[in-house]
Design a protein around this motif. Structure first.
Motif, mmCIF file in Angstrom:
data_model
loop_
_atom_site.group_PDB
_atom_site.id
_atom_site.type_symbol
_atom_site.label_atom_id
_atom_site.label_comp_id
_atom_site.label_asym_id
_atom_site.label_seq_id
_atom_site.Cartn_x
_atom_site.Cartn_y
_atom_site.Cartn_z
ATOM 1 N N VAL A 50 12.080 14.457 10.392
ATOM 2 C CA VAL A 50 12.486 14.685 11.778
ATOM 3 C C VAL A 50 12.929 16.134 11.962
ATOM 4 N N GLY A 51 12.352 16.822 12.959
ATOM 5 C CA GLY A 51 12.783 18.165 13.330
ATOM 6 C C GLY A 51 12.437 19.231 12.312
ATOM 7 N N ARG A 52 13.192 20.337 12.348
ATOM 8 C CA ARG A 52 13.088 21.469 11.407
ATOM 9 C C ARG A 52 11.727 22.130 11.394
ATOM 10 N N CYS A 53 10.988 22.064 12.521
ATOM 11 C CA CYS A 53 9.660 22.690 12.627
ATOM 12 C C CYS A 53 8.714 22.185 11.550
ATOM 13 N N ALA A 54 8.901 20.937 11.115
ATOM 14 C CA ALA A 54 8.096 20.412 10.014
ATOM 15 C C ALA A 54 6.614 20.409 10.349
ATOM 16 N N ASP A 55 6.269 20.206 11.619
ATOM 17 C CA ASP A 55 4.855 20.229 12.014
ATOM 18 C C ASP A 55 4.234 21.589 11.713
ATOM 19 N N TYR A 56 4.995 22.652 11.955
ATOM 20 C CA TYR A 56 4.518 24.010 11.695
ATOM 21 C C TYR A 56 4.503 24.319 10.201
ATOM 22 N N VAL A 57 5.559 23.935 9.518
ATOM 23 C CA VAL A 57 5.676 24.219 8.086
ATOM 24 C C VAL A 57 4.523 23.601 7.306
ATOM 25 N N LEU A 58 4.048 22.432 7.758
ATOM 26 C CA LEU A 58 3.006 21.705 7.024
ATOM 27 C C LEU A 58 1.611 21.898 7.603
ATOM 28 N N GLN A 59 1.441 22.848 8.505
ATOM 29 C CA GLN A 59 0.166 22.957 9.206
ATOM 30 C C GLN A 59 -1.031 23.173 8.283
ATOM 31 N N GLU A 60 -0.821 23.745 7.114
ATOM 32 C CA GLU A 60 -1.926 23.972 6.178
ATOM 33 C C GLU A 60 -1.703 23.231 4.864
ATOM 34 N N LYS A 61 -0.923 22.160 4.919
ATOM 35 C CA LYS A 61 -0.555 21.447 3.694
ATOM 36 C C LYS A 61 -1.055 20.002 3.685
ATOM 37 N N GLY A 62 -2.336 19.807 3.844
ATOM 38 C CA GLY A 62 -2.903 18.470 3.732
ATOM 39 C C GLY A 62 -2.729 17.640 4.986
ATOM 40 N N PRO A 63 -3.251 16.406 4.985
ATOM 41 C CA PRO A 63 -3.195 15.553 6.178
ATOM 42 C C PRO A 63 -1.774 15.129 6.521
ATOM 43 N N HIS A 64 -1.449 15.213 7.786
ATOM 44 C CA HIS A 64 -0.167 14.731 8.276
ATOM 45 C C HIS A 64 -0.306 14.436 9.763
ATOM 46 N N VAL A 65 0.623 13.674 10.289
ATOM 47 C CA VAL A 65 0.617 13.288 11.706
ATOM 48 C C VAL A 65 1.851 13.891 12.367
ATOM 49 N N ASN A 66 1.635 14.637 13.438
ATOM 50 C CA ASN A 66 2.726 15.274 14.171
ATOM 51 C C ASN A 66 2.977 14.539 15.485
ATOM 52 N N VAL A 67 4.198 14.048 15.655
ATOM 53 C CA VAL A 67 4.563 13.264 16.835
ATOM 54 C C VAL A 67 5.688 13.970 17.585
ATOM 55 N N MET B 166 0.843 -1.200 0.000
ATOM 56 C CA MET B 166 0.000 0.000 0.000
ATOM 57 C C MET B 166 0.879 1.252 0.000
ATOM 58 N N GLU B 167 0.561 2.184 -0.856
ATOM 59 C CA GLU B 167 1.309 3.429 -0.916
ATOM 60 C C GLU B 167 0.711 4.437 0.050
ATOM 61 N N HIS B 168 1.536 4.947 0.963
ATOM 62 C CA HIS B 168 1.063 5.902 1.965
ATOM 63 C C HIS B 168 1.289 7.322 1.477
ATOM 64 N N LYS B 169 0.293 8.170 1.672
ATOM 65 C CA LYS B 169 0.349 9.543 1.189
ATOM 66 C C LYS B 169 0.638 10.556 2.289
ATOM 67 N N MET B 170 0.403 10.189 3.543
ATOM 68 C CA MET B 170 0.568 11.148 4.639
ATOM 69 C C MET B 170 2.021 11.309 5.052
ATOM 70 N N VAL B 171 2.324 12.495 5.526
ATOM 71 C CA VAL B 171 3.635 12.773 6.111
ATOM 72 C C VAL B 171 3.547 12.627 7.622
ATOM 73 N N MET B 172 4.568 12.051 8.220
ATOM 74 C CA MET B 172 4.700 12.021 9.678
ATOM 75 C C MET B 172 5.859 12.933 10.059
ATOM 76 N N THR B 173 5.616 13.914 10.910
ATOM 77 C CA THR B 173 6.693 14.751 11.420
ATOM 78 C C THR B 173 7.018 14.311 12.840
ATOM 79 N N ILE B 174 8.287 14.390 13.194
ATOM 80 C CA ILE B 174 8.712 13.966 14.534
ATOM 81 C C ILE B 174 9.582 15.038 15.170
ATOM 82 N N GLY B 175 9.103 15.584 16.278
ATOM 83 C CA GLY B 175 9.911 16.422 17.148
ATOM 84 C C GLY B 175 10.438 15.532 18.259
ATOM 85 N N ARG B 176 11.567 15.891 18.841
ATOM 86 C CA ARG B 176 12.126 14.982 19.843
ATOM 87 C C ARG B 176 13.041 15.712 20.801
ATOM 88 N N GLU B 177 12.996 15.284 22.055
ATOM 89 C CA GLU B 177 13.975 15.736 23.036
ATOM 90 C C GLU B 177 15.302 15.054 22.739
#
Length: 210
Positions: free
Chosen positions: A110-127, A1-12
């Protein structure tokens, strides 16, 4: 199955977030981006990858903190980008790369404020991955071959840099739960953490297809 969503990961720092992200990408069959973003950003900006690596997720000038992330990233005209400090040029270049990646399909970033950068760019999961200080210090000691005092100092400095970086470019508090869909502690173990975030990703993806 081809996945279309992006997962962003912030981390300590020392939480194992990078390792968790890489394993999750392998399990889901998704491309993984971390330091690779520096090379891609260098291609866009014309600056050398070695130079940009020294700026990556480092602390930024405090006098710029009064600018919100929205004012910084959305209000800047392309012709004025070269007037910015190098760290800010890097952020804008990486943001363009992140949006390009998201437009192409699923990925783990991973990182680079990707959760913020993609906030209005389609479905994604922020972890966001965190862990108790004791386990983080132990991981840093092992990975960087440091004694406990040096490991703790490096951990605190790196987290401070990441917090400053995130606040400067987003106007938000780093690690704030409201910015993420899933916040987990890697104290449960690397493999269980990978299981948790991949299961969550697949459940969100399935819900969007109904």
């Amino acid at each position: 199955m081809e996945h279309k969503m992006v997962m962003t990961i912030g981390r300590e720092f020392g939480s194992g977030g990078r390792e968790i992200g890489k394993l999750a990408a392998q399990r889901l069959g998704l491309p993984y981006y971390d330091k690779e973003l520096i090379v891609l950003a260098a291609e866009k900006s014309g600056l050398s990858p070695e130079y940009l690596a020294g700026l990556d997720e480092q602390s930024v000038s405090s006098f710029l903190y009064s600018f919100s992330g929205a004012n910084f990233s959305m209000g800047m005209r392309s012709g004025s980008v070269n007037l910015l400090p190098p760290a800010d040029q890097l952020f804008l270049s990486q943001s363009e790369v992140i949006r390009d990646i998201a437009a192409q399909g699923g990925a783990v970033i991973v990182g680079r404020c990707a959760d913020y950068v993609l906030q209005e760019k389609g479905p994604h999961v922020n972890v966001f991955v965190q862990a108790p200080m004791r386990s983080r210090i132990r991981r840093v000691m092992e990975r960087h071959e440091l004694d406990q005092k040096a490991a703790e100092a490096l951990m605190l400095k790196t987290d401070k840099n990441r917090a400053n970086y995130y606040f400067h470019f987003t106007g938000e508090k780093w690690g704030d739960r409201k910015c993420f869909d899933l916040v987990l502690s890697s104290a449960i173990g690397i493999e269980p953490s990978v299981n948790m975030i991949t299961d969550y990703y697949l459940q969100v993806e399935a819900s969007l297809q109904k």
